[in-house]
Scaffold this motif. Structure first.
Motif, PDB file in Angstrom:
ATOM      1  N   HIS B 202     -15.475  59.137  -0.694  1.00 33.88           N
ATOM      2  CA  HIS B 202     -16.423  60.253  -0.705  1.00 33.88           C
ATOM      3  C   HIS B 202     -16.194  61.242   0.433  1.00 33.88           C
ATOM      4  CE1 HIS B 202     -19.002  57.492  -3.168  1.00 33.88           C
ATOM      5  NE2 HIS B 202     -19.147  58.611  -3.815  1.00 33.88           N
ATOM      6  N   HIS B 203     -15.213  60.967   1.294  1.00 37.32           N
ATOM      7  CA  HIS B 203     -15.120  61.743   2.537  1.00 37.32           C
ATOM      8  C   HIS B 203     -13.739  62.384   2.669  1.00 37.32           C
ATOM      9  CE1 HIS B 203     -17.888  58.349   3.011  1.00 37.32           C
ATOM     10  NE2 HIS B 203     -18.655  59.210   3.629  1.00 37.32           N
ATOM     11  N   LYS B 206     -11.621  61.202   5.648  1.00 37.74           N
ATOM     12  CA  LYS B 206     -11.151  59.818   5.546  1.00 37.74           C
ATOM     13  C   LYS B 206     -10.042  59.695   4.497  1.00 37.74           C
ATOM     14  CE  LYS B 206     -15.578  57.858   6.980  1.00 37.74           C
ATOM     15  NZ  LYS B 206     -16.723  57.015   6.613  1.00 37.74           N
ATOM     16  N   GLY B 337     -20.954  57.680   8.894  1.00 34.04           N
ATOM     17  CA  GLY B 337     -19.607  58.218   8.715  1.00 34.04           C
ATOM     18  C   GLY B 337     -18.565  57.670   9.662  1.00 34.04           C
TER      19      GLY B 337
END
Lengths: 349, 349
Positions: B202-203, B206, B337
């Motif tokens: 989702h990031h 990352k 996060g």
């Protein structure tokens, strides 16, 4: 022709259905006997979205062949020798596959996404005077097996599938949960390996029957019997079993299996429980359990085991009912405690 | 000594705890650095019933040895050479086992029913000045690895465990669900096989990091890169992956995995989701899926991979926090996060 038809609401005996026409590469088979399976009962509850003629465990006679066309219909060895099937007594694999998709190409044709499944998915089934199946799905039944025995090939093959998926040998500690029709077949199949086997059930008579049949299975393979049948309530909850096979047909069976399997052991899921159960998968991770879903299996192995008398199926027949009288069997709770119920479709004269 | 202690309600920094005394066969280790893992955060929510000092990913110096007694305490090769450990920089396997039970005898000692587990089960952990572990649990850290890198050995070993449980090779189509700290390690470990690998997260940052690190992992093994990082929302839902590894930490991860795995494929469960989710296992049976729970892994392989620079862990460190200031990190949502947070326990001068 006559058939048991499910219209999405009820199972009805009908006499007004047309005899099906085999597609190219298929056979028309006149059904002699068929078995009722838990999946049929689930379908009759409306859970699987199927409508049509039920039934997928059968034995019958090949009555007509539709030769494979030259226009791209896959032709296996069976199809090339199509004519030899005429008049033969057969059973058939239930997945009818495209032979062309990615899964078929990878040797996973029983999972073909375009498949139809006899009496389960987009293909009329075996509780009828006639059915159609591709020639390559057919398996001939040895003469010395009865029709009743031959009707067990499909579920027995599903039991043998476990041995293809999980290593089970003499030193394996195995549990079968459920003393119903599938649990009985699975127990006998596992007993042929000579493993230390426990069958867990709720019914004195079924457990006693399993004890007798499993002793026969181990004797047939000349392995020493290490079988015990245990009432669910008497079972010591010890997490020391290598393999636990869930044949309960209930969502709770999985939790019971988790309470019996050792760390790094294997749970085989054999029945599709209709209800969703709340489930915490953390124990699966912490104890590194392997869970294996198991469905259809090798027909050739099942036929060989029946032919060699390693597995006994006739004692599992609770009743044999004429097709015309069988519709009430599909009402919920219609046949409590029954093991296998067979439908007599053609007179065996 | 100083430690982060969980009393069942809150994680507190304490300075009043006694330095532990190693039992016979154990070492006292002065901790230099330790890593925070999802399990620690779950424990701090009270889900696992543990109270005591948290932490199980660490590197430290062996300060004291308690020789194994002659009175039946198991003595492995490590214990016999106890003195050689003094002053060594080590990390350690977290399961402390009896060596005598049925599971230990069967080579399943990491599942020993009498085990204690560092910072997780009946044994104080690594977020402290000192900890105790059996000598046979210890692994020496090569000099050219930093303390920060060495603190990753335990979670990296857990990632390598997947390769011991599931065959993954160049032609395998694999998916890792989750771009968090564990997903990142698992992706790099899978990338070393040269398999066709998709990481789903989702990031943006990352996923970009994983792309860089996995390219390094495939380059180190001279396999061709077949890696792609994909946003969850952009993922085409196709059930054509051989292996799906769930590192999401959410119960929903399993359902996502089911939507991606091919028939007869394998789902590896790597994280223990705390909440129970309603779950229908019927698709597992119908598609003959195998589910494999996966926990601790081979420390030696993890150390070798770090030493050979096949896997990069330093870029995964979001922050390095002194022990005395770390208690607030365990409040729910304290470090949104973040990838790996390390605790600095001894100054590295």
């Amino acid at each position: 022709m006559r058939a048991l038809h499910f219209d999405g609401t009820a199972v009805r005996f009908r006499t007004d259905l047309p005899t099906p026409a085999p597609a190219p590469g298929e056979a028309l088979i006149r059904v002699r006997a068929a078995g009722i399976c838990q999946t049929d009962l689930e379908i009759a509850k409306g859970y699987m979205g199927f409508t049509g003629i039920l039934g997928h465990e059968f034995v019958g006679i090949v009555e007509k062949i539709a030769p494979a066309s030259d226009a791209g219909v896959p032709t296996g060895a069976s199809a090339l020798n199509a004519a030899r099937w005429l008049g033969k007594r057969v059973t058939g694999e239930i997945n009818c596959v495209c032979g062309k998709c990615d899964l078929c190409a990878r040797g996973l044709s029983s999972h073909c996404t375009a498949r139809t499944v006899l009496g389960i998915q987009n293909r009329d089934g075996a509780f009828a005077d006639c059915l159609c199946l591709p020639l390559r799905n057919l398996h001939e039944i040895p003469d010395h097996l009865s029709d009743d025995e031959a009707a067990f090939v499909e579920p027995l093959a599903a039991a043998f599938q476990i041995l293809r998926q999980v290593p089970i040998e003499k030193r394996t500690r195995a549990v079968v949960l459920g003393d119903g029709r599938l649990g009985q077949l699975v127990a006998q199949v596992l007993a042929t390996t000579g493993c230390a086997l426990t069958l867990v059930g709720h019914h004195e008579s079924k457990l006693a029957l399993a004890e007798k049949l499993c002793a026969g299975a181990t004797a047939a393979r000349q392995t020493s019997a290490q079988f015990r049948a245990v009432f669910e309530r008497d079972l010591r909850a010890a997490r020391d079993h290598d393999v636990v096979v869930d044949c309960t047909g209930h969502a709770e069976g999985f939790l019971r299996a988790l309470s019996l399997v050792r760390p790094r052991g294997t749970i085989v899921l054999k029945t599709t429980a209709a209800a969703a159960a709340p489930l915490n998968l953390a124990p699966v991770v912490i104890d590194e359990i392997t869970i294996v879903g198991s469905r259809c299996g090798p027909f050739d192995q099942a036929i060989r085991a029946l032919a060699a008398r390693e597995v006994q199926v006739a004692p599992l027949i609770s009743r044999s009912v004429p097709l015309a009288q069988s519709a009430p069997l599909f009402a919920p709770g219609a046949a409590p405690g029954a093991l296998k119920i067979l439908l007599r479709i053609q007179d065996r004269t």
